[in-house]
Design an enzyme around this catalytic site. Structure first.
Site, mmCIF file in Angstrom:
data_model
loop_
_atom_site.group_PDB
_atom_site.id
_atom_site.type_symbol
_atom_site.label_atom_id
_atom_site.label_comp_id
_atom_site.label_asym_id
_atom_site.label_seq_id
_atom_site.Cartn_x
_atom_site.Cartn_y
_atom_site.Cartn_z
ATOM 1 N N ALA A 137 3.196 -0.992 4.723
ATOM 2 C CA ALA A 137 2.634 -1.027 6.080
ATOM 3 C C ALA A 137 2.217 -2.435 6.508
ATOM 4 O O ALA A 137 2.236 -2.753 7.703
ATOM 5 C CB ALA A 137 1.445 -0.076 6.171
ATOM 6 N N TYR B 211 10.940 8.879 1.213
ATOM 7 C CA TYR B 211 10.828 7.823 0.201
ATOM 8 C C TYR B 211 11.468 8.205 -1.139
ATOM 9 O O TYR B 211 11.514 7.380 -2.042
ATOM 10 C CB TYR B 211 9.353 7.455 0.004
ATOM 11 C CG TYR B 211 8.746 6.817 1.240
ATOM 12 C CD1 TYR B 211 8.982 5.477 1.526
ATOM 13 C CD2 TYR B 211 7.965 7.553 2.126
ATOM 14 C CE1 TYR B 211 8.452 4.880 2.653
ATOM 15 C CE2 TYR B 211 7.432 6.975 3.268
ATOM 16 C CZ TYR B 211 7.677 5.642 3.528
ATOM 17 O OH TYR B 211 7.156 5.052 4.659
ATOM 18 N N PRO C 271 0.786 -1.226 0.000
ATOM 19 C CA PRO C 271 0.000 0.000 0.000
ATOM 20 C C PRO C 271 0.825 1.288 0.000
ATOM 21 O O PRO C 271 1.874 1.363 0.639
ATOM 22 C CB PRO C 271 -0.815 -0.106 1.302
ATOM 23 C CG PRO C 271 -0.122 -1.124 2.123
ATOM 24 C CD PRO C 271 0.530 -2.064 1.178
ATOM 25 N N ASN C 272 0.313 2.240 -0.717
ATOM 26 C CA ASN C 272 0.836 3.613 -0.815
ATOM 27 C C ASN C 272 2.112 3.729 -1.643
ATOM 28 O O ASN C 272 2.583 4.841 -1.892
ATOM 29 C CB ASN C 272 1.052 4.229 0.583
ATOM 30 C CG ASN C 272 -0.242 4.292 1.357
ATOM 31 O OD1 ASN C 272 -1.224 4.852 0.871
ATOM 32 N ND2 ASN C 272 -0.288 3.701 2.542
ATOM 33 N N ARG D 213 12.781 3.976 12.762
ATOM 34 C CA ARG D 213 11.629 4.887 12.782
ATOM 35 C C ARG D 213 10.762 4.611 14.012
ATOM 36 O O ARG D 213 11.292 4.249 15.059
ATOM 37 C CB ARG D 213 10.873 4.758 11.457
ATOM 38 C CG ARG D 213 11.753 5.169 10.252
ATOM 39 C CD ARG D 213 11.055 4.968 8.935
ATOM 40 N NE ARG D 213 9.836 5.789 8.852
ATOM 41 C CZ ARG D 213 8.965 5.694 7.858
ATOM 42 N NH1 ARG D 213 9.178 4.843 6.855
ATOM 43 N NH2 ARG D 213 7.882 6.456 7.843
ATOM 44 N N ASN E 294 8.057 -5.571 -1.165
ATOM 45 C CA ASN E 294 7.966 -4.480 -0.200
ATOM 46 C C ASN E 294 6.513 -4.455 0.265
ATOM 47 O O ASN E 294 5.655 -3.879 -0.404
ATOM 48 C CB ASN E 294 8.352 -3.131 -0.819
ATOM 49 C CG ASN E 294 8.354 -2.031 0.243
ATOM 50 O OD1 ASN E 294 7.838 -2.227 1.353
ATOM 51 N ND2 ASN E 294 8.918 -0.883 -0.088
ATOM 52 N N HIS F 89 12.776 -2.583 1.917
ATOM 53 C CA HIS F 89 12.160 -1.345 2.401
ATOM 54 C C HIS F 89 13.009 -0.180 1.921
ATOM 55 O O HIS F 89 14.248 -0.265 1.971
ATOM 56 C CB HIS F 89 12.080 -1.327 3.927
ATOM 57 C CG HIS F 89 11.282 -2.465 4.471
ATOM 58 N ND1 HIS F 89 9.914 -2.516 4.348
ATOM 59 C CD2 HIS F 89 11.659 -3.598 5.061
ATOM 60 C CE1 HIS F 89 9.491 -3.647 4.871
ATOM 61 N NE2 HIS F 89 10.521 -4.332 5.302
ATOM 62 N N ARG G 288 4.657 10.988 -2.251
ATOM 63 C CA ARG G 288 4.522 10.613 -0.849
ATOM 64 C C ARG G 288 5.802 10.937 -0.071
ATOM 65 O O ARG G 288 6.875 10.383 -0.368
ATOM 66 C CB ARG G 288 4.283 9.104 -0.826
ATOM 67 C CG ARG G 288 4.309 8.492 0.505
ATOM 68 C CD ARG G 288 4.345 6.981 0.413
ATOM 69 N NE ARG G 288 4.101 6.468 1.721
ATOM 70 C CZ ARG G 288 4.389 5.240 2.097
ATOM 71 N NH1 ARG G 288 4.890 4.389 1.233
ATOM 72 N NH2 ARG G 288 4.140 4.862 3.317
ATOM 73 N N GLU H 239 12.905 -9.374 1.232
ATOM 74 C CA GLU H 239 12.086 -8.254 1.719
ATOM 75 C C GLU H 239 12.874 -6.965 1.454
ATOM 76 O O GLU H 239 14.077 -6.920 1.707
ATOM 77 C CB GLU H 239 11.894 -8.468 3.228
ATOM 78 C CG GLU H 239 11.197 -7.384 3.986
ATOM 79 C CD GLU H 239 11.290 -7.606 5.516
ATOM 80 O OE1 GLU H 239 12.148 -8.396 5.988
ATOM 81 O OE2 GLU H 239 10.507 -6.966 6.225
HETATM 82 C C1 DHK Z 1 7.061 1.543 3.306
HETATM 83 C C2 DHK Z 1 5.941 1.839 4.005
HETATM 84 O O1 DHK Z 1 4.838 2.205 3.356
HETATM 85 C C3 DHK Z 1 5.908 1.849 5.463
HETATM 86 O O2 DHK Z 1 4.637 1.527 5.972
HETATM 87 C C4 DHK Z 1 6.955 0.944 6.063
HETATM 88 C C5 DHK Z 1 8.256 0.976 3.972
HETATM 89 C C6 DHK Z 1 8.316 1.222 5.453
HETATM 90 C C7 DHK Z 1 9.524 1.358 3.211
HETATM 91 O O3 DHK Z 1 10.450 1.916 3.798
HETATM 92 O O4 DHK Z 1 9.608 1.063 2.018
HETATM 93 O O5 DHK Z 1 6.992 1.128 7.448
#
Ligand code: DHK
Length: 150
Positions: free
Chosen positions: A83, A28, A15-16, A113, A80, A106, A23, A104
């Site tokens: 959340a 990010y 998500p996101n 964090r 990835n 991130h 974002r 995995e």
């Molecule tokens: C991405 C997210 O959307 C967060 O909810 C994770 C992760 C971290 C990232 O660092 O890619 O906590």
């Protein structure tokens, strides 16, 4: 994998991540998910691997994508879970069900964090975790996965 076919790598995004570039760019980065897809696809294709690049904001759809990797003959997964990393037993179970080698990734380093980001349910099913390398972490995750597969 049928003879003569390229290894298929599933790159699954939670998500996101469709909002990358917009974002919280200070965390990010400025690249969009389409930019990341282009880089990952080029990296894998240069190494004779096929890239199936997917994103969903929905937990059940992510479970379906993991299962799809199994049923469509995927050699491995880069994921990835965003959340859902910190909440989803369903994603862990899906990865365990497929038994596919999984890395995995991130973009940030969740361990540095908020405390609620320090748990990763999926980690138990992964051969490695890449974190804190920004979006470059995706190609690093592919490198680790290919090394494990070859
Ligand atoms: C991405 C997210 O959307 C967060 O909810 C994770 C992760 C971290 C990232 O660092 O890619 O906590």
């Amino acid at each position: 994998m049928p003879k003569g076919e390229d290894m298929k790598i599933f790159v699954i995004n939670g998500p996101n991540l469709n909002m990358l570039g917009v974002r919280e760019p200070e965390k990010y980065g400025k690249k969009t998910l389409a930019d990341v897809e282009r880089e990952v696809r080029a990296y894998l294709e240069d190494r004779d691997a096929e890239c199936v690049f997917l994103q969903s904001n929905h937990e059940g759809e992510l479970v379906d994508m993991i299962q799809r990797a199994y049923y469509e003959g995927g050699a491995g997964i880069v994921i990835n879970p965003a959340a859902y990393t910190h909440t989803s037993v369903a994603l862990l179970d899906a990865l365990l069900a497929t038994s596919l080698p999984t890395v995995e990734v991130h973009i940030t380093d969740p361990d540095t964090r908020e405390p609620f980001r320090r748990i990763s349910y999926v980690r138990e099913a992964c051969i490695a975790t890449v974190r804190g390398l920004g979006t470059d972490g995706y190609t690093e995750a592919c490198r680790i996965l290919l090394e494990a597969l070859i």
